[in-house]
Design a protein around this motif. Structure first.
Motif, mmCIF file in Angstrom:
data_model
loop_
_atom_site.group_PDB
_atom_site.id
_atom_site.type_symbol
_atom_site.label_atom_id
_atom_site.label_comp_id
_atom_site.label_asym_id
_atom_site.label_seq_id
_atom_site.Cartn_x
_atom_site.Cartn_y
_atom_site.Cartn_z
ATOM 1 N N LEU A 43 0.951 -1.174 0.087
ATOM 2 C CA LEU A 43 -0.082 -0.235 -0.307
ATOM 3 C C LEU A 43 1.147 1.100 0.651
ATOM 4 O O LEU A 43 0.310 2.490 -0.461
ATOM 5 N N ARG A 44 2.034 1.448 0.532
ATOM 6 C CA ARG A 44 2.879 2.442 0.537
ATOM 7 C C ARG A 44 3.473 2.260 -0.536
ATOM 8 O O ARG A 44 3.799 3.438 -0.590
ATOM 9 N N ARG A 45 4.232 1.849 -1.660
ATOM 10 C CA ARG A 45 5.063 1.244 -2.673
ATOM 11 C C ARG A 45 3.594 1.495 -3.314
ATOM 12 O O ARG A 45 3.732 2.315 -4.798
ATOM 13 N N PHE A 46 2.507 1.225 -3.767
ATOM 14 C CA PHE A 46 1.402 1.365 -5.174
ATOM 15 C C PHE A 46 -0.112 1.566 -4.476
ATOM 16 O O PHE A 46 -0.726 2.487 -3.324
ATOM 17 N N ALA A 47 -0.658 2.446 -5.583
ATOM 18 C CA ALA A 47 -2.123 3.340 -5.635
ATOM 19 C C ALA A 47 -3.005 1.573 -5.703
ATOM 20 O O ALA A 47 -2.873 1.364 -6.659
ATOM 21 N N VAL A 48 -3.339 1.672 -4.360
ATOM 22 C CA VAL A 48 -4.044 0.464 -4.205
ATOM 23 C C VAL A 48 -6.066 0.959 -4.433
ATOM 24 O O VAL A 48 -5.932 1.495 -3.209
ATOM 25 N N ASP A 49 -6.531 0.558 -4.962
ATOM 26 C CA ASP A 49 -8.539 1.013 -4.873
ATOM 27 C C ASP A 49 -8.946 0.212 -3.899
ATOM 28 O O ASP A 49 -9.874 0.890 -3.132
ATOM 29 N N ILE A 50 -8.710 -1.273 -3.957
ATOM 30 C CA ILE A 50 -9.682 -2.245 -3.194
ATOM 31 C C ILE A 50 -9.073 -3.148 -2.405
ATOM 32 O O ILE A 50 -7.705 -3.535 -3.014
ATOM 33 N N VAL A 51 -8.951 -3.844 -1.728
ATOM 34 C CA VAL A 51 -8.493 -4.708 -0.790
ATOM 35 C C VAL A 51 -9.827 -5.734 0.026
ATOM 36 O O VAL A 51 -10.955 -5.216 0.306
ATOM 37 N N ILE A 52 -9.451 -6.617 -0.683
ATOM 38 C CA ILE A 52 -9.430 -7.975 -0.117
ATOM 39 C C ILE A 52 -9.274 -8.591 1.283
ATOM 40 O O ILE A 52 -7.871 -9.418 0.616
ATOM 41 N N THR A 53 -9.790 -8.872 2.280
ATOM 42 C CA THR A 53 -8.597 -9.503 3.323
ATOM 43 C C THR A 53 -9.068 -10.011 3.876
ATOM 44 O O THR A 53 -10.358 -10.456 4.593
ATOM 45 N N ASP A 54 -8.298 -10.896 4.632
ATOM 46 C CA ASP A 54 -8.856 -12.244 5.780
ATOM 47 C C ASP A 54 -8.761 -11.572 7.444
ATOM 48 O O ASP A 54 -8.373 -11.054 7.245
ATOM 49 N N ILE A 55 -9.575 -12.220 7.794
ATOM 50 C CA ILE A 55 -9.652 -11.626 9.259
ATOM 51 C C ILE A 55 -8.742 -12.059 9.577
ATOM 52 O O ILE A 55 -7.437 -11.015 10.250
ATOM 53 N N THR A 76 -9.673 4.037 -0.186
ATOM 54 C CA THR A 76 -9.358 2.784 -0.385
ATOM 55 C C THR A 76 -10.804 1.980 0.376
ATOM 56 O O THR A 76 -10.724 2.016 1.123
ATOM 57 N N LYS A 77 -10.890 1.048 -0.613
ATOM 58 C CA LYS A 77 -12.558 0.080 -0.010
ATOM 59 C C LYS A 77 -11.984 -1.563 0.041
ATOM 60 O O LYS A 77 -10.812 -1.365 -0.133
ATOM 61 N N GLN A 120 -17.991 1.375 -8.792
ATOM 62 C CA GLN A 120 -19.359 1.828 -8.904
ATOM 63 C C GLN A 120 -19.150 3.410 -8.025
ATOM 64 O O GLN A 120 -19.048 4.590 -8.406
ATOM 65 N N LYS A 121 -19.468 2.445 -6.595
ATOM 66 C CA LYS A 121 -19.089 3.499 -5.444
ATOM 67 C C LYS A 121 -18.108 4.350 -5.523
ATOM 68 O O LYS A 121 -17.985 4.908 -5.527
ATOM 69 N N LEU A 122 -16.460 3.581 -5.881
ATOM 70 C CA LEU A 122 -15.215 4.952 -5.525
ATOM 71 C C LEU A 122 -15.399 5.937 -6.951
ATOM 72 O O LEU A 122 -14.951 6.828 -7.067
ATOM 73 N N HIS A 123 -15.731 5.779 -8.165
ATOM 74 C CA HIS A 123 -16.387 6.079 -9.389
ATOM 75 C C HIS A 123 -16.802 7.799 -8.991
ATOM 76 O O HIS A 123 -17.297 8.207 -9.310
ATOM 77 N N GLY A 124 -18.553 7.251 -8.284
ATOM 78 C CA GLY A 124 -19.360 8.491 -7.612
ATOM 79 C C GLY A 124 -18.306 9.276 -7.085
ATOM 80 O O GLY A 124 -19.282 11.022 -6.857
ATOM 81 N N GLU A 125 -17.811 8.987 -5.602
ATOM 82 C CA GLU A 125 -17.052 9.272 -5.049
ATOM 83 C C GLU A 125 -15.784 10.626 -5.650
ATOM 84 O O GLU A 125 -15.903 12.041 -5.504
#
Length: 545
Positions: A43-55, A76-77, A120-125
């Protein structure tokens, strides 16, 4: 948009990253991380729009990671993906502004639908951020800086056609001054203000600007900027109600009042230089040069002087070729690779040279241009790590021998010829570099197919940014790196299934799949059948033959 998948189970990350058709919904880059800490580095190195992560991950949980993302990357979503259906997790996820909470096992369509909704939400924002109202507010907040930058361009002689300049001044809510009479005032802050720190000096400059607006208001419209010499420069245009014959005297009188007001209320001295009237924008560079020259030659180290930059003695018998020094400079155009603009600028220079061909010092003008052009060519060649002699061949002799050109036509022909050679060489070098980059990428993939070949590992190998190599690869080959990796794996899989005795799980490992299930899934998507069915079909075909 760019997606990051985070899970401590490597096979889950790899399967989701490589087997789902993310490109179908406009995801151009999928990053992989196997811990929360690794995710933060990406995240510090690249522009990330969406993150999917395990708990549940060791060291840093998915919720810890999302809390960091909310703090440092608010746009970031985040989506949680977990096998835990405990309500407490869902409650914490909601508190951390998680966009969605998906339970394993999750289907490909669920993931694609979720990510599409977030896109779509990011585009709207972003549409809201870029709305006319918000842009107008931002424009107004930055209006002083934008106005100052335009004035500095004009002071330095930047060329604007009438329509473009009028459009620009209108957009900046400046009056239409084109062809109007204007005056210039140079203000130099002196000893009392020298020891101020940056903030203090900025406040003084701001105060002087406000005082000038107050004193000139109702009589003149003001437009000001700070130049490279730390002078405050004010361009003034008289209001219509001021009689034309009184404008010059009134301008000087008001400028003198500003000097006195600074002395009285800011407790420091300024020197002021005012110009003769001139037409906007044609005469503005000359007015500015005259004021700067007067400040240098007639004010010097003295304090609190006031003078008019008129009747200045000529600097020398020979004037400079002004178009040679108007921004952008030759070096700036070469550095930016703006070949057409460079050629246009050279043509303007040679046109000015031709206009001075009858001047008794025309040979000095030729030398001035010759030295400037050859210096720019040498600069860009050395900046690229190459000797100029290798690039321009026989033309280098004219430089090495120091033989000046005897006519504008000869100098023009030589300059344009060398420019084209530089352009051709740089274009060729760029194409060669790109071809070599593609070869290096393919070789790395071929050599490491049994490993976890990712865009990041390729980028590390060639020492370039992943986004850059991804785009260059697309431009040069028409395809994506991930498609090439997948195609190569499928080709080798077909060969090994048909011509070897290794078991399918062994072939999966040889092709870099962490789990046989991921190999089976990818193979079936590509060929329509599982690896074992494909192998059986090949055996039956061989027996029939």
């Amino acid at each position: 948009m760019h997606l990051l998948i985070v899970d401590d189970e490597a096979h889950v990350v790899d399967r989701l990253a490589t087997t789902i058709g993310w490109d179908r919904i406009g995801i151009t880059q999928v990053y992989r991380a196997y811990s929360g800490y690794e995710a933060l580095e990406l995240l510090r190195r690249f522009a990330v729009d969406i993150v999917i992560t395990d708990i549940q991950m060791p060291g840093m949980t998915g919720l810890d990671l999302i809390a960091c993302i909310r703090r440092d990357w608010s746009k970031t979503k985040c989506v949680l993906l977990s096998g835990y259906s405990d309500f407490q997790y869902a409650k914490e996820a909601i508190q951390n502004q998680v966009e969605d909470y998906l339970l394993k096992p999750v289907t490909e369509q669920e993931l694609l639908d979720t990510v599409s909704r977030l896109q779509q939400k990011l585009h709207g924002e972003w549409e809201h951020i870029l709305s006319v109202r918000n842009l107008t507010r931002t424009l107004n907040e930055n209006m002083p800086l934008l106005k100052g930058n335009l004035l500095l361009e004009l002071l330095q002689g930047a060329l604007w056609n009438e329509e473009a300049l009028r459009e620009k001044t209108a957009a900046l809510t400046l009056p239409d001054l084109y062809g109007q009479t204007c005056f210039l005032m140079l203000v130099r802050l002196e000893d009392a203000f020298v020891d101020y720190d940056f903030r203090g000096r900025s406040l003084i400059e701001y105060a002087i600007g406000n005082m000038a607006e107050e004193l000139f208001g109702g009589k003149f419209g003001l437009w000001h900027a700070k130049d490279a010499h730390d002078y405050l420069i004010f361009l003034a245009s008289a209001e219509e109600r001021v009689e034309p014959g009184q404008r010059a005297a009134l301008f000087e009188q008001t400028a003198s009042q500003l000097q006195a007001a600074v002395k009285s209320f800011l407790k420091g001295s300024i020197s002021v230089v005012v110009s003769e009237p001139g037409l906007f924008p044609r005469d503005v560079p000359g007015q500015y040069d005259g004021c700067v020259s007067a400040a240098r030659k007639r004010v010097g180290n003295e304090q609190g002087l006031f003078l008019r930059a008129s009747g200045e003695p000529a600097e020398a018998e020979v004037e400079s070729i002004r178009s040679l020094y108007e921004p952008p400079t030759l070096i700036h155009l070469l550095e930016a690779g703006r070949w057409d603009a460079m050629e246009e600028k050279l043509e303007r220079v040679f046109e000015e040279l031709r206009s001075k061909s009858s001047h008794p010092h025309s040979q000095e003008h030729l030398l001035e241009v010759y030295f400037a052009v050859s210096s720019a060519f040498s600069y860009i060649s050395h900046k690229n790590g190459q000797p100029l002699s290798d690039l321009i061949g026989d033309d280098y002799g004219k430089l090495a021998d120091g033989i000046p050109f005897r006519s504008v036509a000869h100098l023009r022909e030589w300059s344009l010829r060398v420019l084209r050679r530089l352009m051709e060489d740089m274009d060729r070098e760029m194409k060669d570099n790109r071809s070599e980059l593609i070869r290096s990428i393919h070789q790395f993939i071929d050599d490491n197919l049994a490993q976890d070949v990712t865009l990041q590992s390729i980028a590390d190998h060639v020492h370039m940014h992943p986004v850059y190599i991804s785009k260059i690869y697309k431009l040069e080959t028409g395809g994506n790196i991930s498609d090439y990796i997948q195609q190569l794996r499928m080709e080798k899989a077909v060969y090994l299934l048909a011509n070897s005795h290794e078991k399918t799980y062994e072939i999966a490992a040889m092709l870099g799949y962490q789990r046989p299930h991921s190999f089976n899934y990818a193979f079936k998507r590509h060929h329509g059948v599982t690896p074992q069915v494909y192998r059986d079909q090949q055996k039956k075909g061989a027996i029939c033959q």
